[in-house]
Design a protein around this motif. Structure first.
Motif, short mmCIF file in Angstrom:
data_model
loop_
_atom_site.label_atom_id
_atom_site.label_comp_id
_atom_site.label_asym_id
_atom_site.label_seq_id
_atom_site.Cartn_x
_atom_site.Cartn_y
_atom_site.Cartn_z
N ASP A 28 5.68 23.29 -99.92
CA ASP A 28 6.27 24.69 -99.97
C ASP A 28 5.48 25.71 -98.77
N THR A 29 5.54 24.42 -97.63
CA THR A 29 4.71 25.29 -95.93
C THR A 29 6.62 25.02 -95.70
N TYR A 30 6.93 26.45 -94.65
CA TYR A 30 7.96 26.37 -93.23
C TYR A 30 7.52 26.31 -92.49
N CYS A 58 12.08 32.58 -99.00
CA CYS A 58 11.89 32.63 -100.36
C CYS A 58 12.48 33.06 -101.60
N SER A 65 6.96 35.47 -100.02
CA SER A 65 6.29 34.48 -98.84
C SER A 65 5.08 35.05 -98.18
N ARG A 90 4.67 30.02 -96.02
CA ARG A 90 4.28 29.44 -97.92
C ARG A 90 5.41 30.16 -98.36
N CYS A 91 5.72 29.43 -99.36
CA CYS A 91 6.77 29.89 -100.77
C CYS A 91 6.11 29.97 -102.09
N ALA A 92 5.54 31.03 -102.49
CA ALA A 92 4.45 30.98 -103.87
C ALA A 92 5.29 31.25 -105.12
#
Length: 109
Positions: A28-30, A58, A65, A90-92
């Motif tokens: 989930d990290t870009y 995200c 994000s 990160r997309c949370a």
């Protein structure tokens, strides 16, 4: 051949922009990079676009994000520095406690 070189020179003089694709660097990290020439808004526009793209990416996954790192980039020896920004995000999953509610909050009585 002459047309190719003329087109390349024109593109360089006009100040083309560059956007990298969103690249996964972990769960989930870009990461993402955006560059804009001064004629296209420079660092201010690159900063705006990199943040907007991270958020859009995200939101497509129904997530939010979270910025882990945001750094200026480009040639530091020019008066236009920065002309690019690099982001790690990160997309949370949105937390239920962060949801906005309408109306006034209840007060204990």
């Amino acid at each position: 051949m002459r047309t190719f070189f003329a087109g390349t020179l024109l593109c360089c003089l006009a100040g083309c922009g560059f956007d990298s694709a969103v690249v996964a660097v972990g769960p989930d990290t870009y990461t993402l990079s955006v560059e804009r020439a001064p004629a296209l808004g420079g660092g201010r526009e690159a900063n705006r676009l990199v943040l907007a793209e991270a958020s859009r990416f995200c939101l497509q996954q129904a997530r939010v994000s979270t910025i882990l790192d945001l750094r200026p980039d480009g040639d530091p020896f020019t008066p236009y520095y920065p002309t690019a920004f690099d982001i790690i995000f990160r997309c949370a999953t949105p937390a239920a406690g962060n949801a906005r509610t309408s109306g006034p909050a209840a007060t204990p009585g």
